[in-house]
Design a protein around this motif. Structure first.
Motif, PDB file in Angstrom:
ATOM      1  N   PRO A  11       0.831  -1.201   0.000  1.00 35.91           N
ATOM      2  CA  PRO A  11       0.000   0.000   0.000  1.00 35.91           C
ATOM      3  C   PRO A  11       0.868   1.256   0.000  1.00 35.91           C
ATOM      4  N   ALA A  12       0.337   2.351  -0.561  1.00 34.28           N
ATOM      5  CA  ALA A  12       1.086   3.608  -0.582  1.00 34.28           C
ATOM      6  C   ALA A  12       1.497   3.974   0.835  1.00 34.28           C
ATOM      7  N   GLY A  13       2.719   4.391   0.992  1.00 34.38           N
ATOM      8  CA  GLY A  13       3.207   4.763   2.307  1.00 34.38           C
ATOM      9  C   GLY A  13       3.768   3.603   3.105  1.00 34.38           C
ATOM     10  N   SER A  14       3.802   2.418   2.521  1.00 34.11           N
ATOM     11  CA  SER A  14       4.347   1.269   3.236  1.00 34.11           C
ATOM     12  C   SER A  14       5.873   1.336   3.228  1.00 34.11           C
ATOM     13  N   VAL A  15       6.489   0.590   4.109  1.00 30.52           N
ATOM     14  CA  VAL A  15       7.950   0.552   4.182  1.00 30.52           C
ATOM     15  C   VAL A  15       8.522   0.015   2.869  1.00 30.52           C
ATOM     16  N   ALA A  16       7.889  -1.001   2.300  1.00 30.42           N
ATOM     17  CA  ALA A  16       8.376  -1.561   1.029  1.00 30.42           C
ATOM     18  C   ALA A  16       8.310  -0.510  -0.076  1.00 30.42           C
ATOM     19  N   ASP A  17       7.239   0.257  -0.111  1.00 33.66           N
ATOM     20  CA  ASP A  17       7.088   1.306  -1.108  1.00 33.66           C
ATOM     21  C   ASP A  17       8.155   2.382  -0.891  1.00 33.66           C
ATOM     22  N   ALA A  18       8.424   2.718   0.351  1.00 34.38           N
ATOM     23  CA  ALA A  18       9.443   3.721   0.671  1.00 34.38           C
ATOM     24  C   ALA A  18      10.832   3.236   0.263  1.00 34.38           C
ATOM     25  N   ARG A  19      11.130   1.962   0.497  1.00 37.24           N
ATOM     26  CA  ARG A  19      12.433   1.405   0.087  1.00 37.24           C
ATOM     27  C   ARG A  19      12.591   1.493  -1.426  1.00 37.24           C
ATOM     28  N   LEU A  36      24.305  10.875  -2.389  1.00 40.19           N
ATOM     29  CA  LEU A  36      23.964  11.292  -1.030  1.00 40.19           C
ATOM     30  C   LEU A  36      24.264  10.106  -0.127  1.00 40.19           C
ATOM     31  N   PRO A  37      25.396  10.130   0.587  1.00 42.46           N
ATOM     32  CA  PRO A  37      25.819   8.982   1.382  1.00 42.46           C
ATOM     33  C   PRO A  37      24.821   8.543   2.447  1.00 42.46           C
ATOM     34  N   SER A  38      24.052   9.473   2.979  1.00 43.40           N
ATOM     35  CA  SER A  38      23.118   9.136   4.067  1.00 43.40           C
ATOM     36  C   SER A  38      21.705   8.841   3.576  1.00 43.40           C
ATOM     37  N   LEU A  39      21.493   8.768   2.271  1.00 46.31           N
ATOM     38  CA  LEU A  39      20.164   8.526   1.729  1.00 46.31           C
ATOM     39  C   LEU A  39      19.630   7.179   2.223  1.00 46.31           C
ATOM     40  N   GLY A  40      18.438   7.184   2.779  1.00 44.73           N
ATOM     41  CA  GLY A  40      17.828   5.953   3.278  1.00 44.73           C
ATOM     42  C   GLY A  40      16.505   6.243   3.952  1.00 44.73           C
ATOM     43  N   LEU A  41      15.988   5.269   4.649  1.00 41.55           N
ATOM     44  CA  LEU A  41      14.738   5.446   5.384  1.00 41.55           C
ATOM     45  C   LEU A  41      15.024   5.910   6.802  1.00 41.55           C
ATOM     46  N   ASP A  42      14.178   6.796   7.297  1.00 33.35           N
ATOM     47  CA  ASP A  42      14.262   7.235   8.681  1.00 33.35           C
ATOM     48  C   ASP A  42      13.687   6.116   9.546  1.00 33.35           C
ATOM     49  N   PRO A  43      14.510   5.473  10.375  1.00 33.60           N
ATOM     50  CA  PRO A  43      14.032   4.316  11.136  1.00 33.60           C
ATOM     51  C   PRO A  43      12.923   4.649  12.134  1.00 33.60           C
ATOM     52  N   VAL A  44      12.935   5.838  12.700  1.00 29.89           N
ATOM     53  CA  VAL A  44      11.898   6.207  13.673  1.00 29.89           C
ATOM     54  C   VAL A  44      10.527   6.255  12.998  1.00 29.89           C
ATOM     55  N   SER A  45      10.469   6.789  11.784  1.00 32.88           N
ATOM     56  CA  SER A  45       9.178   6.895  11.096  1.00 32.88           C
ATOM     57  C   SER A  45       8.636   5.530  10.677  1.00 32.88           C
ATOM     58  N   CYS A  46       9.498   4.522  10.650  1.00 29.52           N
ATOM     59  CA  CYS A  46       9.065   3.172  10.288  1.00 29.52           C
ATOM     60  C   CYS A  46       8.681   2.345  11.511  1.00 29.52           C
ATOM     61  N   ALA A  47       8.873   2.901  12.704  1.00 29.02           N
ATOM     62  CA  ALA A  47       8.678   2.135  13.934  1.00 29.02           C
ATOM     63  C   ALA A  47       7.260   2.200  14.483  1.00 29.02           C
ATOM     64  N   TYR A  48       6.428   3.052  13.938  1.00 30.73           N
ATOM     65  CA  TYR A  48       5.049   3.151  14.405  1.00 30.73           C
ATOM     66  C   TYR A  48       4.303   1.850  14.144  1.00 30.73           C
ATOM     67  N   GLU A  49       3.232   1.628  14.885  1.00 30.44           N
ATOM     68  CA  GLU A  49       2.400   0.445  14.651  1.00 30.44           C
ATOM     69  C   GLU A  49       1.928   0.433  13.201  1.00 30.44           C
ATOM     70  N   THR A  50       1.506   1.593  12.711  1.00 32.95           N
ATOM     71  CA  THR A  50       1.219   1.778  11.292  1.00 32.95           C
ATOM     72  C   THR A  50       2.327   2.683  10.763  1.00 32.95           C
ATOM     73  N   PRO A  51       3.328   2.106  10.099  1.00 38.23           N
ATOM     74  CA  PRO A  51       4.487   2.880   9.669  1.00 38.23           C
ATOM     75  C   PRO A  51       4.108   4.054   8.765  1.00 38.23           C
ATOM     76  N   ARG A  52       4.790   5.156   8.966  1.00 38.34           N
ATOM     77  CA  ARG A  52       4.666   6.340   8.118  1.00 38.34           C
ATOM     78  C   ARG A  52       6.066   6.714   7.669  1.00 38.34           C
ATOM     79  N   PRO A  53       6.635   5.912   6.772  1.00 43.45           N
ATOM     80  CA  PRO A  53       8.046   6.072   6.426  1.00 43.45           C
ATOM     81  C   PRO A  53       8.369   7.418   5.790  1.00 43.45           C
ATOM     82  N   LEU A  54       9.485   7.970   6.238  1.00 39.78           N
ATOM     83  CA  LEU A  54      10.048   9.184   5.659  1.00 39.78           C
ATOM     84  C   LEU A  54      11.392   8.846   5.045  1.00 39.78           C
ATOM     85  N   VAL A  55      11.701   9.500   3.943  1.00 37.59           N
ATOM     86  CA  VAL A  55      12.998   9.318   3.302  1.00 37.59           C
ATOM     87  C   VAL A  55      13.964  10.320   3.914  1.00 37.59           C
TER      88      VAL A  55
END
Length: 76
Positions: A11-19, A36-55
């Motif tokens: 689904p849109a906004g999923s961790v897989a979609d963000a990756r 951009l050496p630090s480009l990746g997913l923000d781990p805190v935003s992926c830790a919610y019960e319903t993840p809201r991943p940020l790049v």
């Protein structure tokens, strides 16, 4: 470059979609000669019960910032 639609399996906004978005951005930046050496997913935003991943774009050198600026449309 056309934006990819979220996959049917993720689904849109999923961790897989963000990756997938991070991988696409990394590839597009590489083609423009930008890393951009630090480009990746923000781990805190992926830790919610319903993840809201940020790049996380992270930090870069002044040279990289200028290369990124030059790679954007309208910049010369």
């Amino acid at each position: 470059m056309a934006m990819k639609k979220p996959s049917k399996d993720a689904p849109a906004g999923s961790v897989a979609d963000a990756r997938e978005a991070v991988a696409e951005l990394r590839s597009a930046l590489r083609k423009a000669g930008v890393t951009l050496p630090s480009l990746g997913l923000d781990p805190v935003s992926c830790a919610y019960e319903t993840p809201r991943p940020l790049v996380e774009l992270g930090r870069c050198t002044v040279e990289t910032a200028r290369r990124l600026t030059a790679a954007l449309p309208g910049e010369e």
